[in-house]
Design a protein around this motif. Structure first.
Motif, PDB file in Angstrom:
ATOM      1  N   VAL A 188      -3.513  13.356   0.254  1.00 54.63           N
ATOM      2  CA  VAL A 188      -2.658  12.315   0.841  1.00 54.63           C
ATOM      3  C   VAL A 188      -3.540  11.184   1.384  1.00 54.63           C
ATOM      4  CG1 VAL A 188      -0.933  11.801   2.616  1.00 54.63           C
ATOM      5  CG2 VAL A 188      -0.889  14.005   1.417  1.00 54.63           C
ATOM      6  N   PRO A 189      -3.384   9.970   0.844  1.00 54.56           N
ATOM      7  CA  PRO A 189      -4.231   8.850   1.281  1.00 54.56           C
ATOM      8  C   PRO A 189      -3.975   8.434   2.723  1.00 54.56           C
ATOM      9  CG  PRO A 189      -3.072   8.325  -0.778  1.00 54.56           C
ATOM     10  CD  PRO A 189      -2.478   9.587  -0.255  1.00 54.56           C
ATOM     11  N   GLY A 243       0.832  -1.204   0.000  1.00 61.63           N
ATOM     12  CA  GLY A 243       0.000   0.000   0.000  1.00 61.63           C
ATOM     13  C   GLY A 243       0.864   1.252   0.000  1.00 61.63           C
ATOM     14  N   THR A 244       1.935   1.224   0.795  1.00 63.41           N
ATOM     15  CA  THR A 244       2.852   2.365   0.817  1.00 63.41           C
ATOM     16  C   THR A 244       3.512   2.538  -0.547  1.00 63.41           C
ATOM     17  OG1 THR A 244       3.349   1.775   3.117  1.00 63.41           O
ATOM     18  CG2 THR A 244       4.738   3.449   2.086  1.00 63.41           C
ATOM     19  N   ALA A 245       3.994   1.427  -1.096  1.00 62.60           N
ATOM     20  CA  ALA A 245       4.643   1.485  -2.411  1.00 62.60           C
ATOM     21  C   ALA A 245       3.665   2.013  -3.461  1.00 62.60           C
ATOM     22  CB  ALA A 245       5.151   0.098  -2.800  1.00 62.60           C
ATOM     23  N   ALA A 246       2.401   1.607  -3.348  1.00 62.93           N
ATOM     24  CA  ALA A 246       1.376   2.055  -4.302  1.00 62.93           C
ATOM     25  C   ALA A 246       1.153   3.559  -4.182  1.00 62.93           C
ATOM     26  CB  ALA A 246       0.068   1.303  -4.051  1.00 62.93           C
ATOM     27  N   CYS A 247       1.135   4.062  -2.957  1.00 59.47           N
ATOM     28  CA  CYS A 247       0.939   5.501  -2.758  1.00 59.47           C
ATOM     29  C   CYS A 247       2.140   6.289  -3.278  1.00 59.47           C
ATOM     30  CB  CYS A 247       0.704   5.808  -1.279  1.00 59.47           C
ATOM     31  SG  CYS A 247      -0.897   5.215  -0.697  1.00 59.47           S
ATOM     32  N   LEU A 248       3.318   5.693  -3.271  1.00 62.58           N
ATOM     33  CA  LEU A 248       4.518   6.368  -3.779  1.00 62.58           C
ATOM     34  C   LEU A 248       4.573   6.323  -5.306  1.00 62.58           C
ATOM     35  CD1 LEU A 248       6.994   4.816  -1.214  1.00 62.58           C
ATOM     36  CD2 LEU A 248       6.631   7.277  -1.481  1.00 62.58           C
ATOM     37  N   ALA A 249       4.321   5.150  -5.882  1.00 62.77           N
ATOM     38  CA  ALA A 249       4.551   4.957  -7.324  1.00 62.77           C
ATOM     39  C   ALA A 249       3.307   5.193  -8.164  1.00 62.77           C
ATOM     40  CB  ALA A 249       5.075   3.541  -7.572  1.00 62.77           C
ATOM     41  N   GLY A 250       2.129   5.114  -7.541  1.00 63.31           N
ATOM     42  CA  GLY A 250       0.893   5.234  -8.311  1.00 63.31           C
ATOM     43  C   GLY A 250       0.837   4.150  -9.380  1.00 63.31           C
ATOM     44  N   GLN A 251       0.373   4.510 -10.571  1.00 66.25           N
ATOM     45  CA  GLN A 251       0.247   3.500 -11.619  1.00 66.25           C
ATOM     46  C   GLN A 251       1.409   3.560 -12.612  1.00 66.25           C
ATOM     47  OE1 GLN A 251      -3.864   3.520 -12.994  1.00 66.25           O
ATOM     48  NE2 GLN A 251      -4.489   3.889 -10.874  1.00 66.25           N
ATOM     49  N   ASP A 252       2.490   4.167 -12.182  1.00 69.40           N
ATOM     50  CA  ASP A 252       3.659   4.340 -13.041  1.00 69.40           C
ATOM     51  C   ASP A 252       4.610   3.145 -12.884  1.00 69.40           C
ATOM     52  OD1 ASP A 252       6.264   5.077 -13.920  1.00 69.40           O
ATOM     53  OD2 ASP A 252       5.760   7.207 -13.723  1.00 69.40           O
ATOM     54  N   GLY A 253       4.738   2.362 -13.928  1.00 72.44           N
ATOM     55  CA  GLY A 253       5.567   1.158 -13.900  1.00 72.44           C
ATOM     56  C   GLY A 253       7.036   1.461 -13.649  1.00 72.44           C
ATOM     57  N   ASN A 254       7.537   2.556 -14.211  1.00 74.06           N
ATOM     58  CA  ASN A 254       8.948   2.889 -14.006  1.00 74.06           C
ATOM     59  C   ASN A 254       9.228   3.230 -12.551  1.00 74.06           C
ATOM     60  OD1 ASN A 254       9.673   2.528 -16.719  1.00 74.06           O
ATOM     61  ND2 ASN A 254       8.854   4.566 -17.217  1.00 74.06           N
ATOM     62  N   ALA A 269      -6.328  15.428   5.727  1.00 73.40           N
ATOM     63  CA  ALA A 269      -5.465  14.846   4.678  1.00 73.40           C
ATOM     64  C   ALA A 269      -6.074  15.008   3.283  1.00 73.40           C
ATOM     65  CB  ALA A 269      -5.222  13.371   4.976  1.00 73.40           C
ATOM     66  N   ARG A 270      -7.404  14.923   3.204  1.00 69.86           N
ATOM     67  CA  ARG A 270      -8.065  14.865   1.896  1.00 69.86           C
ATOM     68  C   ARG A 270      -7.758  16.059   0.991  1.00 69.86           C
ATOM     69  NH1 ARG A 270     -13.536  11.866   2.143  1.00 69.86           N
ATOM     70  NH2 ARG A 270     -12.147  10.064   2.151  1.00 69.86           N
ATOM     71  N   PRO A 271      -7.869  17.296   1.499  1.00 67.86           N
ATOM     72  CA  PRO A 271      -7.548  18.445   0.626  1.00 67.86           C
ATOM     73  C   PRO A 271      -6.102  18.422   0.128  1.00 67.86           C
ATOM     74  CG  PRO A 271      -8.616  19.174   2.651  1.00 67.86           C
ATOM     75  CD  PRO A 271      -8.357  17.723   2.814  1.00 67.86           C
ATOM     76  N   ILE A 322      -0.545   8.493   4.991  1.00 65.85           N
ATOM     77  CA  ILE A 322      -0.626   8.537   6.453  1.00 65.85           C
ATOM     78  C   ILE A 322      -1.001   7.133   6.920  1.00 65.85           C
ATOM     79  CG2 ILE A 322      -1.839   9.495   8.452  1.00 65.85           C
ATOM     80  CD1 ILE A 322      -2.362  12.013   6.721  1.00 65.85           C
ATOM     81  N   LEU A 323      -0.222   6.580   7.832  1.00 64.09           N
ATOM     82  CA  LEU A 323      -0.508   5.238   8.363  1.00 64.09           C
ATOM     83  C   LEU A 323      -1.283   5.390   9.667  1.00 64.09           C
ATOM     84  CD1 LEU A 323      -0.171   2.160   8.286  1.00 64.09           C
ATOM     85  CD2 LEU A 323       2.092   2.453   9.335  1.00 64.09           C
ATOM     86  N   HIS A 324      -2.432   4.727   9.716  1.00 60.91           N
ATOM     87  CA  HIS A 324      -3.314   4.874  10.883  1.00 60.91           C
ATOM     88  C   HIS A 324      -3.693   3.483  11.428  1.00 60.91           C
ATOM     89  CE1 HIS A 324      -6.097   7.584  13.146  1.00 60.91           C
ATOM     90  NE2 HIS A 324      -6.806   6.479  13.269  1.00 60.91           N
ATOM     91  N   PRO A 325      -2.945   2.988  12.419  1.00 59.06           N
ATOM     92  CA  PRO A 325      -3.301   1.704  13.036  1.00 59.06           C
ATOM     93  C   PRO A 325      -4.575   1.887  13.855  1.00 59.06           C
ATOM     94  CG  PRO A 325      -1.374   2.652  14.128  1.00 59.06           C
ATOM     95  CD  PRO A 325      -1.725   3.586  13.016  1.00 59.06           C
ATOM     96  N   ILE A 326      -5.656   1.262  13.416  1.00 59.26           N
ATOM     97  CA  ILE A 326      -6.970   1.619  13.958  1.00 59.26           C
ATOM     98  C   ILE A 326      -7.144   1.150  15.402  1.00 59.26           C
ATOM     99  CG2 ILE A 326      -8.332  -0.388  13.182  1.00 59.26           C
ATOM    100  CD1 ILE A 326      -9.416   3.275  12.792  1.00 59.26           C
TER     101      ILE A 326
END
Ligand SMILES: *Cc1c(COP(=O)(O)O)cnc(C)c1O
Length: 378
Positions: A179-180, A79-90, A174-176, A152-156
């Motif tokens: 940042v997920p 999930g963290t990697a996804a938030c960093l890279a998005g849908q960009d393969g490179n 965070a929303r405005p 933002i990591l939120h351990p519930i």
């Protein structure tokens, strides 16, 4: 029969501790094992299996999308990697080198916990905001103003600790900023309707571990926003060999048996008669309580051993035994050690002058064996 375990001289263990990764997680039901054997008969393409199983999971919770992962810790990493890279393969290929990418994951100072390091495996820096006194919305605003936070990591399970900002407050700020917010809800599997609530409360991604609902120890899923789940597949393992980029998450690969088991176990869990499950624990606890009732120096009380390792009153899933060492001649620690040295090994919770036997993954015959072993130990 001489099995492989015997060949290696691995001691079988009666698990009176509950669900722990080091003890193997949960016990798979016949239905789940059967589903794993069934999918073993045929090959399938993993991309459609992951897409289809993800869509099915999402539909159970009203999420936009979901994806099976090899556990909740892996879900945090992906999930963290996804938030960093998005849908960009490179970018997926570039991780954990964060040149020209955002580089931080924010976490409240009062939310530091065992699994937060998974967020750093992507190369991101985990950055605490707030202080010992807690966390304010102003401090979160300030942390976001640097514009380098990817998530933002939120351990519930820490949502309501003293000084914590609640999920709703974090989401609102965070929303405005775009940042997920990632919610680790690994063990929030009961009541079953709990799982869907974090998305309703605004979480962008939610992680659940299947070890807590009768699925594989190395299974779980991530669910939430469609674009982010798509980004998770961009950083996960499929199309590493056949695609054009060497994706980040290749070591977190999964086999078809596990993917199916994560879903079949979830389906069973969602349809399970949980009242009957709790009545079953109640009965097992009573059996053990009666069994050791006559032993001098032991007193016992039905309790609930919680996921965050506390004994509270309800719902009962454990017997908490107080050991009066002056009368038994053995401390609780010595008793726990003696149980551990039995064949098969018996693992129990031990704290101070107490022994806790958690029945959640015990069979009836194992409960009887524990009673016998306690008598033998004294
Ligand atoms: C067990 C657990 C994890 C890790 O889950 P796995 O599926 O074992 O990787 C993460 N967070 C919490 C709160 C957990 O209890």
């Amino acid at each position: 029969m001489n099995t492989f375990l015997d060949q290696l001289d691995i001691r079988r263990t009666i698990n009176g501790c509950g669900i722990y990764t080091d003890l193997g997680g949960s016990r798979l039901s016949e239905t789940v094992v059967h589903a794993m054997l069934d999918v073993n008969k045929d090959f399938v393409q993993l991309k459609p299996l992951l897409d289809g199983s993800g869509a099915w999971i999402a539909s159970q919770f009203g999420a936009e999308a979901a994806r099976v992962t090899p556990g909740a810790a892996a879900a945090i990493m992906l999930g963290t990697a996804a938030c960093l890279a998005g849908q960009d393969g490179n970018k997926s290929e570039q991780l954990p080198d964060l040149t020209c990418m955002k580089s931080r994951v924010l976490i409240q100072s009062v939310h530091r916990y065992k699994y937060d390091r998974q967020a750093t495996m992507s190369g991101a820096k985990l950055t605490e905001y707030g202080g010992a006194q807690g966390n304010s919305t102003a401090q979160l605003e300030e942390a976001l103003a640097a514009n380098d936070a990817a998530m933002i990591l939120h351990p519930i399970h820490l949502d309501e600790v003293e000084g914590s900002l609640r999920l709703e407050d974090v989401v609102k700020i965070a929303r405005p900023h775009g940042v997920p917010v990632f919610v680790d809800a690994a063990y929030m599997v009961f009541p079953t309707n709990l799982m869907a609530t974090y998305i309703e409360r605004g979480a962008d991604l939610v992680a659940i571990s299947s070890k807590y609902y009768g699925g594989p120890n190395a299974g779980g899923f991530i669910m939430g926003r469609a674009d982010l789940v798509k980004a998770v597949s961009n950083v996960h393992f499929t199309a590493y060999e056949s695609g054009t980029t060497l994706k980040y998450g290749r070591p977190l690969k999964m086999d078809r048996h596990t993917i199916v088991a994560v879903c079949v176990a979830l389906e069973e869990w969602l349809n399970l008669d949980h009242d009957a499950r709790h009545r079953h624990y109640d009965r097992q606890v009573q059996v053990l309580k009666q069994d050791i009732a006559g032993i001098t120096g032991l007193s016992s009380e039905p309790k609930c051993f919680t996921m965050d390792e506390r004994f509270i009153d309800e719902p009962v899933n454990a017997l908490l035994i107080t050991v009066d060492a002056a009368k038994t001649g053995k401390s609780a620690q010595a008793m726990a050690d003696a149980l551990f040295d039995q064949q098969p090994c018996i693992a129990v919770i031990q704290e101070d002058d107490k022994i806790g036997v958690v029945v959640e993954v015990l069979t009836d015959s194992e409960v009887i064996k524990i009673g016998e072993a306690i008598r033998n130990a004294l």
